[in-house]
Design a protein around this motif. Structure first.
Motif, PDB file in Angstrom:
ATOM      1  N   GLN A  53       1.206  -0.900   0.038  1.00  0.00           N
ATOM      2  CA  GLN A  53      -0.212  -0.100   0.024  1.00  0.00           C
ATOM      3  C   GLN A  53       0.775   1.387   0.028  1.00  0.00           C
ATOM      4  N   PRO A  54       0.476   2.159  -0.266  1.00  0.00           N
ATOM      5  CA  PRO A  54      -1.148   2.933  -0.977  1.00  0.00           C
ATOM      6  C   PRO A  54      -0.996   2.049  -2.613  1.00  0.00           C
ATOM      7  N   GLY A  55      -0.152   1.026  -3.321  1.00  0.00           N
ATOM      8  CA  GLY A  55       0.417   1.148  -4.001  1.00  0.00           C
ATOM      9  C   GLY A  55      -1.442  -0.011  -5.027  1.00  0.00           C
ATOM     10  N   PHE A  56      -1.484  -0.502  -3.923  1.00  0.00           N
ATOM     11  CA  PHE A  56      -2.391  -1.034  -4.646  1.00  0.00           C
ATOM     12  C   PHE A  56      -4.498  -0.701  -4.633  1.00  0.00           C
ATOM     13  N   SER A  57      -4.000   0.069  -3.546  1.00  0.00           N
ATOM     14  CA  SER A  57      -5.878   0.845  -3.221  1.00  0.00           C
ATOM     15  C   SER A  57      -5.362   2.412  -5.001  1.00  0.00           C
ATOM     16  N   TYR A  58      -4.172   2.850  -4.746  1.00  0.00           N
ATOM     17  CA  TYR A  58      -3.877   3.556  -6.360  1.00  0.00           C
ATOM     18  C   TYR A  58      -4.571   2.932  -7.699  1.00  0.00           C
ATOM     19  N   LEU A  59      -4.092   1.229  -7.602  1.00  0.00           N
ATOM     20  CA  LEU A  59      -4.368   0.979  -9.120  1.00  0.00           C
ATOM     21  C   LEU A  59      -5.840  -0.520  -8.843  1.00  0.00           C
ATOM     22  N   SER A  60      -6.003  -0.181  -8.021  1.00  0.00           N
ATOM     23  CA  SER A  60      -7.993   0.084  -7.839  1.00  0.00           C
ATOM     24  C   SER A  60      -8.856   1.210  -7.810  1.00  0.00           C
ATOM     25  N   GLN A  61      -8.233   2.402  -7.739  1.00  0.00           N
ATOM     26  CA  GLN A  61      -8.880   3.247  -7.875  1.00  0.00           C
ATOM     27  C   GLN A  61      -8.735   3.756  -9.623  1.00  0.00           C
ATOM     28  N   ALA A  62      -7.577   3.483 -10.426  1.00  0.00           N
ATOM     29  CA  ALA A  62      -7.629   3.846 -11.423  1.00  0.00           C
ATOM     30  C   ALA A  62      -8.258   2.834 -12.560  1.00  0.00           C
ATOM     31  N   ILE A  63      -8.354   1.680 -12.080  1.00  0.00           N
ATOM     32  CA  ILE A  63      -9.066   0.734 -12.993  1.00  0.00           C
ATOM     33  C   ILE A  63     -10.072   0.828 -12.805  1.00  0.00           C
ATOM     34  N   LYS A  64     -11.345   1.053 -11.551  1.00  0.00           N
ATOM     35  CA  LYS A  64     -12.825   1.374 -11.461  1.00  0.00           C
ATOM     36  C   LYS A  64     -12.961   2.617 -12.227  1.00  0.00           C
ATOM     37  N   ARG A  65     -11.512   3.502 -12.727  1.00  0.00           N
ATOM     38  CA  ARG A  65     -11.747   5.210 -12.918  1.00  0.00           C
ATOM     39  C   ARG A  65     -11.887   4.696 -14.909  1.00  0.00           C
ATOM     40  N   GLY A  66     -11.672   2.818 -14.941  1.00  0.00           N
ATOM     41  CA  GLY A  66     -11.683   2.184 -16.307  1.00  0.00           C
ATOM     42  C   GLY A  66     -10.591   2.697 -17.052  1.00  0.00           C
TER      43      GLY A  66
END
Ligand code: HSE
Length: 413
Positions: A83-96
């Protein structure tokens, strides 16, 4: 000309390498993709420590500035830690956004989750840079060895450890001097304990295990040993006998599951890993059709890692342009083909095309090659058949029939 808009997380050795490579290879991107690649923003922890060469690129210490960029296609992760890598990348994916990561610790823990989240949102995940630096081992295993059944993988996966062992042997350097040199050259992790105690190679081995076998071994059962206890005296002694210390990660599918170890070993000159020196990594793959394939190349450092990241970028863009050929977003690996024995009333059995008959062991037992799913479908549909997976090789002694002719229906006696 259209543009691919990128955000870069991290501006350390890897981040800088990616920034410079993207900046200096615009002509190549245009030629390959017909698009420009533009870094829109860079995320750092400490604003005071960094300065970007281009005034129009945003430098920020807030991820909110990144995720709210008006144009954003790909997020490249060059930071360390879960972290915070996982959280950042999850948010990026959710943004498309598509994501590309070099973060092995995070990906060994959360790769599966990120891949399934990406599948849900129709985006791609590139993770070539997580294992063996610039060597294209992930693409090779995922895309180029789909039909082969991979028996064993072993390799030198940590550039820093290999560099230290080489320097100690060749130049009589102390362990700490060799480590300082590896840090100066940008090979070592921010916390070099990860390198010299085997954690970094372990995370990489776990990612390889997912790619090759579709799962990881129980982490607690993996023997993890680094190189910090190897002394100059030991290195010199074994060197006189023609042996070199190498830090080797091994993966093998056995009857008891996936066996993995990460440890220093002694290697003689007849072995290919003997000649893998300095910051080089090597991955040796034993597969049933091709035999042994060994890949060797720079395992750490600014540009080798940047190379893996930009190759992922090209890969995901070209896959997106050819949707019919489809990126394999959802899983680390193709579901493997396994060997099975079908036992029971096999005479007149209708075998679907998805199951390949290797041969007849006797009137009641057939040897076949198939994915687990195909075998489950068959055994749910047909009564009177028991299915056993076969581990290891089966040699037809002569009375049995191997390599059945083309017919997919068994009518012989
Ligand atoms: N510290 C790592 C190594 C960097 O030395 O291999 C590349 O993953």
């Amino acid at each position: 000309m259209s543009t691919i808009h990128i955000a870069l997380l991290g501006y350390g050795t890897v981040g800088k390498g990616v920034y410079q490579t993207i900046k200096t290879h615009q002509k190549r991107f245009k030629a390959i993709l017909g698009k420009e690649v533009k870094i829109e923003a860079v995320l750092v922890k400490n604003l005071e420590k960094h300065q970007l060469p281009d005034p129009d690129v945003i430098l920020t210490n807030k991820f909110e500035d990144i995720i709210s960029l008006p144009k954003l296609d790909v997020v490249i992760d060059a930071i360390v830690g879960k972290q915070p890598g996982f959280s950042y990348l999850s948010q990026a994916i959710k943004r498309g956004c598509h994501i590309i990561t070099a973060n092995k610790q995070m990906f060994a823990h959360y790769g599966r989750e990120l891949l399934s989240l990406a599948e849900k949102h129709g985006v791609s995940v590139g993770f070539e840079a997580t294992v063996a630096g610039g060597i294209p081992v992930i693409q090779t295993l995922r895309k180029l060895l789909s039909v082969n059944h991979i028996k064993k993988v072993h390799g030198i996966l940590n550039g820093t450890s290999n560099f230290i062992l080489t320097k100690m042997r060749e130049e009589g350097c102390s362990f700490s001097d060799a480590l300082s040199l590896a840090q100066e050259k940008g090979y070592a992790e921010a916390d070099p304990t990860n390198d010299v105690e085997g954690f970094d190679a372990f995370y990489k081995a776990m990612i390889l295990s997912e790619v090759v076998y579709g799962k990881q071994p129980d982490w607690e059962k993996v023997r993890k040993q680094g190189i910090s206890s190897i002394t100059l005296e030991q290195i010199e002694l074994f060197s006189k006998f023609g042996l070199r210390f190498k830090h080797v990660a091994s993966l093998e599918k056995t009857t008891k599951g996936i066996h993995c170890s990460v440890k220093p070993v002694l290697v003689s000159s007849s072995h290919p890993l003997f000649h893998v020196e300095d910051v080089q990594n090597a991955v040796s793959i034993d597969a049933d059709i091709v035999g042994n394939i060994s890949l060797q190349g720079p395992g750490a450092g600014m540009f080798p890692t940047a190379s893996a990241i930009v190759e992922d970028l090209i890969q995901l863009e070209t896959e997106r342009a050819r949707p019919d050929e489809g990126a394999d977003h959802a899983s680390f690996a193709h579901e493997p083909l396994l060997t099975w024995v079908l036992y029971g009333e096999v005479k007149n059995l209708e075998i679907p095309e998805s199951i390949e008959i290797i041969g007849k062991i006797n009137a009641k037992a057939l040897l076949v090659l198939a994915k687990e799913e195909s075998i489950e479908n068959l055994s749910n549909k047909i009564k009177g058949i028991t299915v056993y997976q076969l581990l290891g090789d089966f040699t037809f002694s002569g009375t049995e029939e191997s390599r059945f002719p083309s017919a997919h229906s068994i009518t012989g006696s």
